[in-house]
Design an enzyme around this catalytic site. Structure first.
Site, mmCIF file in Angstrom:
data_model
loop_
_atom_site.group_PDB
_atom_site.id
_atom_site.type_symbol
_atom_site.label_atom_id
_atom_site.label_comp_id
_atom_site.label_asym_id
_atom_site.label_seq_id
_atom_site.Cartn_x
_atom_site.Cartn_y
_atom_site.Cartn_z
ATOM 1 N N ASP A 37 1.869 -4.901 -0.631
ATOM 2 C CA ASP A 37 2.134 -3.509 -0.993
ATOM 3 C C ASP A 37 0.800 -2.803 -1.168
ATOM 4 O O ASP A 37 -0.043 -3.231 -1.951
ATOM 5 C CB ASP A 37 2.933 -3.461 -2.306
ATOM 6 C CG ASP A 37 3.161 -2.030 -2.768
ATOM 7 O OD1 ASP A 37 3.811 -1.280 -2.027
ATOM 8 O OD2 ASP A 37 2.682 -1.667 -3.865
ATOM 9 N N GLU B 291 3.762 -2.527 5.008
ATOM 10 C CA GLU B 291 4.496 -1.284 5.274
ATOM 11 C C GLU B 291 3.739 -0.426 6.263
ATOM 12 O O GLU B 291 2.517 -0.378 6.233
ATOM 13 C CB GLU B 291 4.638 -0.496 3.970
ATOM 14 C CG GLU B 291 5.990 -0.590 3.352
ATOM 15 C CD GLU B 291 6.035 0.206 2.059
ATOM 16 O OE1 GLU B 291 6.988 0.942 1.873
ATOM 17 O OE2 GLU B 291 5.098 0.092 1.253
ATOM 18 N N CYS C 123 18.001 -9.475 -6.257
ATOM 19 C CA CYS C 123 19.403 -9.341 -5.853
ATOM 20 C C CYS C 123 19.631 -8.261 -4.787
ATOM 21 O O CYS C 123 20.723 -8.124 -4.266
ATOM 22 C CB CYS C 123 20.282 -9.062 -7.069
ATOM 23 S SG CYS C 123 20.022 -7.412 -7.761
ATOM 24 N N ASP D 98 4.517 -2.983 -8.237
ATOM 25 C CA ASP D 98 3.840 -3.314 -6.978
ATOM 26 C C ASP D 98 4.197 -4.713 -6.477
ATOM 27 O O ASP D 98 4.402 -4.922 -5.284
ATOM 28 C CB ASP D 98 2.316 -3.207 -7.139
ATOM 29 C CG ASP D 98 1.893 -1.784 -7.455
ATOM 30 O OD1 ASP D 98 2.698 -0.853 -7.215
ATOM 31 O OD2 ASP D 98 0.756 -1.592 -7.940
HETATM 32 ZN ZN LIG Z 1 18.317 -7.238 -9.281
#
Ligand SMILES: [Zn+2]
Length: 375
Positions: free
Chosen positions: A194, A278, A334, A360
């Site tokens: 990042d 990115e 998740c 970050d």
């Molecule tokens: Zn989560």
């Protein structure tokens, strides 16, 4: 595999040599503008647009009469500048064509005239160029001393040399063709990165690359200096003095940044087989007036440039993910996506799985995970 690469180093010039370099840069600028004007003129009249070869012939005729001062410099300087116009002009029309086909989305950017007020610029020389450990020998300019000894390669064929000025210092960049051994990368790990403003880069394994400490101090100084520069009167000696100071500070900051970027790009390419990053589109990014942000934006292009050639050198695979991917807002555990995450928030907790995230580090992990989908 043969590759072309450049070696750039600072020159140690005396006043006579500086004057000669200024003349060369001036001639290159003149030739570039001459070529561009002639191309535009022909285009408007509906005539065949002259190529670099045509333009060089035209310029040579004028040299015998009104442009006799051109005899003072190497003929390469205007010749190479005309080649640059050719390239810039053709690039523009190539992009126009691609844009019509919908294959290109960036800016078109018609070539601009070069102004002395925007910088002294540079010039390129070809022909007999010799490199010694402490000097470089160029056509017309003769033997120029180098500040750093033993950096330039002395045993390879030199394709060209470009001389440029930056904040009062002169640099030479020599282009050489080199044999590059096939890369052997023994690393097997994958990493996500990042890029940021607060920290230069945060990796998904927890490694961080801080911005150099001297940078913060220099930015403060820059803010002060540019404020005092803007209230000085145009055309006065003090304005010119502060302009020089400001240019030197800008160059210094760029160098500090560049050095930090080198350390970061070498580390990730050397130690990992796979790097996910990115895509921060430099040209397409909105202009940001916040100083630190603006400087960081300006480095993105440099980061990409270094990563590309180092990846090739070390045999690392670099994967770039879409810049609209919400990497900061997505939970790396998740996959829950926050609706909003303010820039100021450095730590947040996922409402779904309750994991506490460092902004970050989480972004770096998400980038890695997102890239493996495309893998
Ligand atoms: Zn989560």
């Amino acid at each position: 595999m043969k590759i072309t690469r450049g070696y750039r180093t600072e020159l140690d010039l005396n006043n006579k040599q500086k004057t000669a370099c200024l003349k060369h840069a001036g001639t290159a600028r003149y030739a570039y503008n001459f070529g561009l004007a002639r191309k535009i003129e022909a285009y408007k009249k509906g005539e065949q647009v002259p190529t670099a070869i045509d333009l060089h012939r035209e310029l040579n005729k004028l040299k015998q009469t009104e442009l006799s001062w051109m005899y003072e410099v190497s003929k390469c300087a205007p010749q190479e500048a005309l080649r640059d116009v050719d390239r810039a002009y053709d690039n523009f029309f190539r992009k126009v064509k691609l844009k019509k086909q919908g294959k290109y989305k960036g800016k078109l950017g018609f070539p601009k005239f070069k102004k002395k007020s925007k910088g002294i610029g540079s010039f390129r020389l070809t022909g007999t160029i010799k490199v010694f450990s402490d000097a470089v020998q160029l056509p017309r300019l003769g033997r120029l001393r180098l500040k750093e000894h033993g950096y330039l390669p002395t045993d390879t064929h030199i394709l060209s040399a470009t001389l440029s000025e930056q904040a009062g210092r002169w640099f030479v960049s020599v282009q050489v063709e080199e044999e590059q051994a096939a890369p052997v990368n023994t690393a097997t790990t994958a990493i996500g990165v990042d890029l940021g403003v607060h920290t230069l880069a945060t990796c998904s394994d927890g490694t961080t690359f801080a911005n150099p400490r001297s940078l913060k101090h220099k930015l403060k100084k820059l803010r002060r200096l540019s404020r005092s520069h803007s209230c000085k009167q145009k055309g006065r000696k003090n304005k010119e003095k502060s302009r020089k100071k400001l240019a030197a500070l800008h160059a210094r900051i760029a160098n500090i940044r560049k050095d930090a970027i080198h350390k970061f790009t070498t580390h990730v390419c050397k130690n990992h087989a796979y790097v996910a990053i990115e895509n921060l589109h430099v040209a397409g990014m909105l202009k940001n007036h916040h100083l630190a942000q603006a400087i960081s934006d300006a480095s993105m292009g440099e980061i990409r440039r270094q990563l590309t050639y180092k990846a090739e050198k070390f045999g690392t695979r670099v994967v770039v993910i879409d810049r609209f991917y919400p990497s900061s807002k997505t939970c790396s555990v998740c996959g829950y996506v926050l609706e909003k995450l303010d820039l100021k928030v450095r730590v947040w907790q996922c409402p779904n799985c309750q994991t506490l995230h460092q902004r970050d580090l989480n972004a770096a992990k998400t980038i890695l995970a997102a890239s493996s989908v495309e893998r």
